[in-house]
Design a protein around this motif. Structure first.
Motif: not given
Length: 200
Positions: A1-15
């Motif tokens: 889909m144009k201008n979209k991506l399939p996201v499973v999850e997003e989160f802020y953490s430490l590497q």
């Protein structure tokens, strides 16, 4: 889909592993994978569902609203998708772009750091050995050291080299990795410290 991506999850953490262990970053895990590691701890990321498609601008807004100016794109296999638009727009906000890949799909996007984690059963495109800033080879059994050396011989001399114990084999294989690195000190060890800390 144009201008979209399939996201499973997003989160802020430490590497939790590799060269940037311990540093804060925003993580975006994309759905879809053509590698299918049998030890994968992110198997929900293998498939893509219609409800996972998210507008790139929406993803970017969440990234830039975090204190860290580093984003890590992971998967799945991120390069199943063209990441030119995502990374170019992130650069407009001075975000450092990192990616973790098996290198099986064509490179796209603008990257500050590429971690290549190659797999024997679905080997990376040769070009990724020249793109990589970091080489991270998963070690599950002693035979994997030979694969690691083959990969090491293909990357640039400046690339950071890591051997990482496969999580389910950690206790069994760790002493062997330690001894191997003592005799081959150009390698460093990477462990999945986020699992020990019980953080995402």
């Amino acid at each position: 889909m144009k201008n979209k991506l399939p996201v499973v999850e997003e989160f802020y953490s430490l590497q939790g592993e590799g060269y940037h262990t311990g540093t804060a970053a925003y993580f975006v895990r994309l759905a879809g994978c053509d590698v299918a590691c049998h030890w994968c701890d992110s198997k929900p990321a293998w498939q893509v569902f219609s409800e996972q498609w998210v507008a790139i601008d929406e993803i970017i807004q969440r990234i830039i609203n975090n204190p860290s100016k580093v984003v890590v794109i992971t998967g799945g296999e991120p390069f199943c998708y063209n990441l030119d638009s995502l990374t170019q727009k992130l650069k407009d906000f001075f975000i450092k772009t990192h990616v973790e890949t098996s290198g099986t799909e064509k490179l796209s996007g603008l990257w500050d750091w590429i971690c290549l984690s190659p797999k024997q059963w679905n080997q990376p495109l040769e070009e990724f050995y020249t793109y990589a800033n970091e080489l991270k080879v998963i070690i599950q059994k002693t035979e994997d050291f030979q694969w690691a050396e083959e990969c090491k011989n293909k990357v640039n001399p400046s690339v950071k080299l890591f051997l990482q114990p496969e999580w389910s084999s950690f206790n069994k294989i760790l002493p062997t990795i330690v001894e191997y690195i003592k005799w081959h000190p150009y390698w460093r060890i990477s462990i999945q410290s986020h699992k020990f800390m019980k953080i995402p």
